[in-house]
Design a protein around this motif. Structure first.
Motif, PDB file in Angstrom:
ATOM      1  N   GLU A   1       1.053   4.200  -2.830  1.00 52.79           N
ATOM      2  CA  GLU A   1       0.817   5.601  -2.458  1.00 52.79           C
ATOM      3  C   GLU A   1       1.959   6.488  -2.944  1.00 52.79           C
TER       4      GLU A   1
ATOM      5  N   GLU B   1       0.820  -1.204   0.000  1.00 57.40           N
ATOM      6  CA  GLU B   1       0.000   0.000   0.000  1.00 57.40           C
ATOM      7  C   GLU B   1       0.860   1.263   0.000  1.00 57.40           C
TER       8      GLU B   1
ATOM      9  N   VAL C   1      -7.305   0.416  -5.143  1.00 58.95           N
ATOM     10  CA  VAL C   1      -7.149   1.867  -5.259  1.00 58.95           C
ATOM     11  C   VAL C   1      -8.467   2.424  -5.778  1.00 58.95           C
TER      12      VAL C   1
ATOM     13  N   TYR D   1      -7.638   3.870  -0.344  1.00 61.65           N
ATOM     14  CA  TYR D   1      -6.983   2.582  -0.498  1.00 61.65           C
ATOM     15  C   TYR D   1      -7.635   1.571   0.438  1.00 61.65           C
TER      16      TYR D   1
END
Length: 410
Positions: free
Chosen positions: A199, A195, A225, A216
């Motif tokens: 990002e 994650e 996403v 997320y």
């Protein structure tokens, strides 16, 4: 319009029943520009009355699930009618539908059964084609003396609620939300990428798109996403996401990685077999949960013991004794032996140490090897380390295995 969901049922609060209604309703109403602003789970009984009094003043749409059946704890319709000061009137059409359904199934009736035919004055019946308790729609301010939102009373069992919602609630929602501004949403499902890494790749660029909402959701071996906004800004965000994440995105639809793999194999008219040790049949379970899997899935072997790896897959005893059952050599031999014996296009093998015991300094708990053998291609393998509980370990290995073959098919 503010929408609230009230789920009734003591069984939900005791943990005996998984509450799936919130997720279903939230997905269904998004198309109308609606989102769930609040959700309550309350026990059977009088709690419904105080809850309605609390939420009515700050909502435009309320969905209530459960409490419409024939037993003594099913009192949703009675309490709603009492709160809104509406008479309960027996509906002859509902009465006949209940009688016919029970007669066809040779189920004896009791006096309480007919409570389900009682309808608050002015309410619209939502037919239940999968049970006896109908749903009810009460328009906003159905009794001018008691201000109220649009109110939907729905049965508790998902197999009854979901088709009723799609067939009878959706058309009503389409009408009462006709003037609302609609928004678009896209969800990109990314395999085997952390994650925080995702990002770092996209967050700053997406944040620069005006009017976009980015979120997320992480699961074992997968991150979703989510972007929400006008169709125009969602399209801008999608261009960025696809450019930055590439083929790590395995779908932008509501399908699992296993389903994507089955679809890709079917499109190419190719076949698959599985040889599992540490995953114990989990991969086969995921594949066979996909409709149409029989077109591509030929066989699955759970070769948990070393002897079965040797007997069923032709793994050499020398490889197991020299390198260990959890090794690149054994994973590769499992995959190749599997493909040779079944005649499939692709064979996937898993071997590893799920724990909590059985690890070593060289191969700690969480170590896993995947073998992949494909027709007319060199056999491949990959090593991973997933130090977690056994169930999550299986999920992570499955995601890696399926994605390894998916990328080979692209």
């Amino acid at each position: 319009m503010k929408a609230i969901v009230i789920n009734t049922g003591t069984e939900i609060l005791l943990g005996d029943v998984l509450n799936t209604h919130l997720a279903f309703i939230a997905r269904e109403i998004f198309q109308f520009g609606l989102r769930i602003d609040e959700q309550r789970a309350i026990p059977d009984g009088d709690a419904i009355q105080s809850t309605l009094a609390d939420v009515f003043a700050r909502s435009e749409i309320v969905f209530v699930t459960g409490g419409l059946g024939p037993t003594s704890d099913d009192i949703t319709r009675e309490l709603v009618a009492g709160h809104l000061k509406l008479p309960l009137i027996e509906d002859a059409t509902v009465h006949e539908a209940i009688r016919s359904r029970l007669a066809a199934r040779r189920i004896p009736t009791t006096e309480r059964i007919w409570r389900q035919a009682l309808v608050p004055g002015g309410a619209k019946v939502l037919p239940n084609e999968n049970g006896t308790a109908p749903g009810l729609y009460l328009p906003a301010n159905i009794n001018p003396a008691v201000p109220s939102p649009h109110l939907f009373l729905l049965p508790g069992p998902p197999r009854e609620l979901q088709p009723m919602f799609s067939d009878f609630v959706v058309p009503i929602l389409r009408r009462i939300t006709a003037e609302l501004e609609k928004v678009a949403m896209r969800i990109f499902r990314v395999a085997n990428m952390g994650e925080s890494i995702i990002e770092k790749k996209i967050d700053g660029l997406i944040a620069a798109v005006p009017g976009i909402e980015l979120g997320y959701c992480a699961r074992p071996g997968e991150v979703n996403v989510r972007v929400i906004g006008s169709a125009e800004v969602v399209a801008q965000a999608e261009e960025i996401i696809r450019k930055k994440l590439g083929n790590a995105i395995f779908t932008a639809s509501d399908e699992t990685l296993a389903a994507v793999l089955v679809r890709l194999l079917a499109e190419r008219e190719q076949t698959l077999a599985l040889a599992e040790s540490c995953t114990g049949g989990f991969l086969a379970d995921q594949i066979t949960n996909v409709p149409g899997a029989s077109k591509v899935f030929v066989a699955g072997y759970v070769t948990y013991s070393n002897e079965e790896k040797i007997r069923a897959l032709g793994v050499s005893r020398e490889s197991i004794e020299r390198f260990g059952a959890v090794s690149e050599q054994v994973a590769t031999e499992m995959a190749e032996g599997l493909r040779t014996r079944t005649g499939v296009t692709h064979g996937i093998a898993t071997t590893g140490i799920a724990g909590p015991g059985g690890g070593s300094e060289e191969k700690p708990v969480g170590t896993a090897f995947l073998g992949l053998s494909s027709e007319n291609q060199p056999a491949g393998w990959e090593k991973f380390f997933f130090p977690t509980d056994r169930e999550t370990f299986k999920q992570l290995v499955a995601q890696r295995a399926f994605d390894l073959l998916r990328k080979r098919l692209l």
